[in-house]
Write an enzyme that holds these catalytic residues in place. Sequence first.
Site, mmCIF file in Angstrom:
data_model
loop_
_atom_site.group_PDB
_atom_site.id
_atom_site.type_symbol
_atom_site.label_atom_id
_atom_site.label_comp_id
_atom_site.label_asym_id
_atom_site.label_seq_id
_atom_site.Cartn_x
_atom_site.Cartn_y
_atom_site.Cartn_z
ATOM 1 N N ASP A 13 6.353 12.055 16.528
ATOM 2 C CA ASP A 13 5.755 13.469 16.751
ATOM 3 C C ASP A 13 4.424 13.381 15.890
ATOM 4 O O ASP A 13 3.761 14.142 15.508
ATOM 5 C CB ASP A 13 6.689 14.484 16.003
ATOM 6 C CG ASP A 13 7.112 14.039 14.600
ATOM 7 O OD1 ASP A 13 7.577 12.967 14.385
ATOM 8 O OD2 ASP A 13 6.750 15.026 13.725
ATOM 9 N N SER A 65 17.623 17.481 17.216
ATOM 10 C CA SER A 65 17.156 18.756 16.086
ATOM 11 C C SER A 65 15.856 18.049 15.317
ATOM 12 O O SER A 65 14.957 19.125 14.895
ATOM 13 C CB SER A 65 18.156 18.938 15.140
ATOM 14 O OG SER A 65 18.841 17.822 14.506
ATOM 15 N N PHE A 66 15.685 16.989 15.126
ATOM 16 C CA PHE A 66 14.445 16.614 14.614
ATOM 17 C C PHE A 66 13.136 16.957 15.232
ATOM 18 O O PHE A 66 12.177 17.467 14.876
ATOM 19 C CB PHE A 66 14.446 15.088 14.235
ATOM 20 C CG PHE A 66 13.288 14.590 13.205
ATOM 21 C CD1 PHE A 66 13.419 14.574 11.992
ATOM 22 C CD2 PHE A 66 12.257 14.125 14.168
ATOM 23 C CE1 PHE A 66 12.061 14.117 11.545
ATOM 24 C CE2 PHE A 66 11.292 13.645 13.366
ATOM 25 C CZ PHE A 66 11.258 13.670 12.018
ATOM 26 N N LYS A 86 1.544 9.186 4.262
ATOM 27 C CA LYS A 86 0.643 8.672 3.282
ATOM 28 C C LYS A 86 0.111 7.335 3.287
ATOM 29 O O LYS A 86 1.283 6.342 3.585
ATOM 30 C CB LYS A 86 1.193 8.942 1.854
ATOM 31 C CG LYS A 86 1.425 10.309 1.614
ATOM 32 C CD LYS A 86 1.945 10.508 0.269
ATOM 33 C CE LYS A 86 2.264 12.005 0.021
ATOM 34 N NZ LYS A 86 3.248 12.273 -1.111
ATOM 35 N N GLU A 101 21.934 2.726 11.778
ATOM 36 C CA GLU A 101 21.366 3.666 10.743
ATOM 37 C C GLU A 101 21.825 3.237 9.580
ATOM 38 O O GLU A 101 22.907 2.666 9.233
ATOM 39 C CB GLU A 101 22.003 5.067 11.514
ATOM 40 C CG GLU A 101 21.843 6.260 10.664
ATOM 41 C CD GLU A 101 20.398 6.450 10.447
ATOM 42 O OE1 GLU A 101 19.737 6.955 11.391
ATOM 43 O OE2 GLU A 101 19.854 6.360 9.351
ATOM 44 N N ASP A 129 10.814 7.360 10.780
ATOM 45 C CA ASP A 129 9.935 8.101 9.618
ATOM 46 C C ASP A 129 8.414 7.879 9.770
ATOM 47 O O ASP A 129 7.946 6.453 9.581
ATOM 48 C CB ASP A 129 10.629 7.729 8.056
ATOM 49 C CG ASP A 129 12.275 8.207 8.305
ATOM 50 O OD1 ASP A 129 12.390 9.375 8.106
ATOM 51 O OD2 ASP A 129 13.079 7.385 8.202
ATOM 52 N N GLU A 184 20.098 1.651 19.690
ATOM 53 C CA GLU A 184 19.105 2.837 19.234
ATOM 54 C C GLU A 184 18.990 2.669 17.873
ATOM 55 O O GLU A 184 19.872 2.396 16.891
ATOM 56 C CB GLU A 184 19.771 4.151 19.374
ATOM 57 C CG GLU A 184 18.516 5.312 18.670
ATOM 58 C CD GLU A 184 18.979 6.645 18.759
ATOM 59 O OE1 GLU A 184 20.044 6.868 19.303
ATOM 60 O OE2 GLU A 184 17.749 7.716 18.599
HETATM 61 C C1 LIG Z 1 13.271 10.671 11.273
HETATM 62 S S1 LIG Z 1 14.903 10.375 11.489
HETATM 63 C C2 LIG Z 1 15.014 10.275 13.556
HETATM 64 C C3 LIG Z 1 16.438 10.537 13.875
HETATM 65 C C4 LIG Z 1 16.562 10.501 15.101
HETATM 66 N N1 LIG Z 1 15.904 9.284 15.877
HETATM 67 C C5 LIG Z 1 16.216 11.814 15.875
HETATM 68 O O1 LIG Z 1 15.162 11.592 16.668
HETATM 69 O O2 LIG Z 1 16.472 12.823 15.736
HETATM 70 C C6 LIG Z 1 14.608 8.431 11.119
HETATM 71 C C7 LIG Z 1 15.978 8.068 11.074
HETATM 72 O O3 LIG Z 1 15.982 6.551 10.833
HETATM 73 C C8 LIG Z 1 16.432 6.055 9.925
HETATM 74 N N2 LIG Z 1 15.993 4.935 9.485
HETATM 75 C C9 LIG Z 1 14.824 4.628 8.780
HETATM 76 N N3 LIG Z 1 14.617 3.109 8.436
HETATM 77 C C10 LIG Z 1 15.831 2.543 9.036
HETATM 78 C C11 LIG Z 1 16.186 1.319 8.690
HETATM 79 N N4 LIG Z 1 15.262 0.254 8.327
HETATM 80 N N5 LIG Z 1 17.258 0.951 9.466
HETATM 81 C C12 LIG Z 1 18.021 1.919 9.975
HETATM 82 N N6 LIG Z 1 17.927 3.236 9.993
HETATM 83 C C13 LIG Z 1 16.699 3.437 9.511
HETATM 84 C C14 LIG Z 1 16.766 7.044 8.977
HETATM 85 O O4 LIG Z 1 17.869 7.197 8.052
HETATM 86 C C15 LIG Z 1 16.761 8.333 9.717
HETATM 87 O O5 LIG Z 1 18.218 8.892 10.115
#
Ligand SMILES: C[S@@+](CC[C@H](N)C(=O)[O-])C[C@H]1O[C@@H](n2cnc3c(N)ncnc32)[C@H](O)[C@@H]1O
Length: 249
Positions: free
Chosen positions: A182, A229-230, A150, A96, A146, A71
């Site tokens: 989303d 939760s996200f 923008k 992560e 993420d 993941e």
């Molecule tokens: C919006 S959160 C979603 C978390 C989780 N997948 C969920 O559905 O609840 C996106 C996550 O991706 C991680 N992330 C973003 N870019 C990343 C990267 N290049 N390598 C590892 N993690 C990354 C961020 O730190 C964040 O915790």
Amino acid sequence: MNEVPQKFHRQPYSFVRRGDRLTARRQNAWDTYSPTHVLEVPRELTDTSVAAGASFDQERVYGRRAPLVVEIGSGLGEAVVSAASQHPENDYLAVEVYTPGIADLLLKMGQAGVENVRCVQANAPEVLDHLLPEDGVDELWVFFPDPWHKKRHHKRRLVSPDFAAKAARVLKPGGLWRLATDWEEYALVMREVLEASADFENVFPGAGATEADPEGGWSPRWEGRILTSFERKAGEAGRRAHDLTYRRV
Ligand SMILES: C[S@@+](CC[C@H](N)C(=O)[O-])C[C@H]1O[C@@H](n2cnc3c(N)ncnc32)[C@H](O)[C@@H]1O
């Protein structure tokens, strides 16, 4: 954690560094489990980089041979820990960068008593390029990356043709790439990227097609993807998830 100026990095990062402070419970979980469950990887520029030549010996890491699920962007570890407890027959690797997220994953892992999860604190594209072996992954998950909504930030988005090529390298032929977002416009971009890739085929071609979107190809919600939760917060804000599932050809 040290930050490296973007100009020294080949590609814009899909994350920004957030605070690394841990609550007492997370700190305790980190101290207890990180020495054994967070992989040590050689670094190149920053403490989230992965140096070329890094290696991942799955049998040594998990002490057995089992299907591997990776993941990317595991957040607080909700999905991966839940799956690991329901499927002890699989090995799970959470990728992560966010320290409190990994600490929370370790906390949940300890509470659930699961043995089959490991984490790597590193930038995902580098994990795919340098750490994971070719054809080594049975399933890859990217849930709610993420959105960088923008326009000037779109280049930071994780899912791109370049990233798809990296994913294709590590997935076994027949392996699945599950995605969810989303953010509708990002969902359309993900579908465009994956449909254009010769390495992947849609597992649900045409599914969910409508007059407004005759192409379709959206997956039904996969029962293995729990509500994080996200996603719950996105739902409360009126944004529903789009799921996609592609098979490595
Ligand atoms: C919006 S959160 C979603 C978390 C989780 N997948 C969920 O559905 O609840 C996106 C996550 O991706 C991680 N992330 C973003 N870019 C990343 C990267 N290049 N390598 C590892 N993690 C990354 C961020 O730190 C964040 O915790």
